[in-house]
Write a protein that holds these residues in place. Structure first.
Motif, mmCIF file in Angstrom:
data_model
loop_
_atom_site.group_PDB
_atom_site.id
_atom_site.type_symbol
_atom_site.label_atom_id
_atom_site.label_comp_id
_atom_site.label_asym_id
_atom_site.label_seq_id
_atom_site.Cartn_x
_atom_site.Cartn_y
_atom_site.Cartn_z
ATOM 1 N N ALA A 42 0.809 -1.123 -0.080
ATOM 2 C CA ALA A 42 0.183 -0.062 0.029
ATOM 3 C C ALA A 42 0.693 1.153 -0.044
ATOM 4 C CB ALA A 42 -0.868 0.032 1.151
ATOM 5 N N LEU A 45 1.803 2.365 -3.449
ATOM 6 C CA LEU A 45 0.612 2.786 -4.228
ATOM 7 C C LEU A 45 0.593 4.310 -4.336
ATOM 8 C CD1 LEU A 45 -1.996 0.043 -3.717
ATOM 9 C CD2 LEU A 45 -0.412 0.194 -5.570
ATOM 10 N N PRO A 95 -5.090 -0.336 -0.411
ATOM 11 C CA PRO A 95 -5.751 -0.602 -1.911
ATOM 12 C C PRO A 95 -7.129 -0.703 -1.655
ATOM 13 C CG PRO A 95 -4.039 -2.087 -1.382
ATOM 14 C CD PRO A 95 -4.263 -1.406 -0.136
ATOM 15 N N ALA A 103 -4.333 3.824 -3.932
ATOM 16 C CA ALA A 103 -4.543 3.416 -2.593
ATOM 17 C C ALA A 103 -5.565 4.785 -2.059
ATOM 18 C CB ALA A 103 -3.400 3.778 -1.479
#
Ligand code: SF4
Length: 117
Positions: A42, A45, A95, A103
């Motif tokens: 995460a 992202l 996510p 995210a």
């Protein structure tokens, strides 16, 4: 009687070895990615922007309390990405299955919110 060409047999062995080595590398990479902590994935992202076209369509906001309650009657106080079935994180950002590769804010919300059972 069929004769085996030693050159071809050797070539086949080499190809087989390369295939097995390549498959092993691919499997190893897949195992490594799947065993990484979710937070590590995460963190990599990019954050979903509320101005993203799909985010706007779904009324995504980074702060659920800022949801346009007149426009989104399905919003209920307390609903956030953190308690949505599509959220796959455990930190402040994580996510979301609806926004692959991005995210979302755990305190956010969008009109596709589906409360975790
Ligand atoms: S689907 Fe759920 S987790 Fe994803 S943005 Fe909407 S409310 Fe958040």
């Amino acid at each position: 009687m069929k004769k085996t060409d030693p050159a071809n047999a050797s070539g086949a062995d080499t190809s087989r070895r390369r295939f097995i080595a390549g498959a092993g590398t691919a499997i190893g990479a897949a195992v490594l990615v799947s065993t990484l902590p979710r937070s590590a994935q995460a963190d990599d992202l990019p954050h979903l922007s509320p101005t993203d076209a799909t985010a706007q369509t779904l009324g995504y906001v980074e702060d659920a309390t800022k949801t346009d309650k007149a426009k989104y009657a399905t919003y209920a106080a307390g609903d956030t990405c953190a308690n949505c079935n599509f959220f796959q994180g455990s930190g402040a950002w994580g996510p979301c299955q609806l926004f692959p590769g991005k995210a979302v804010n755990a305190k956010g919300w969008c009109s596709a919110h589906a409360k975790k059972a």
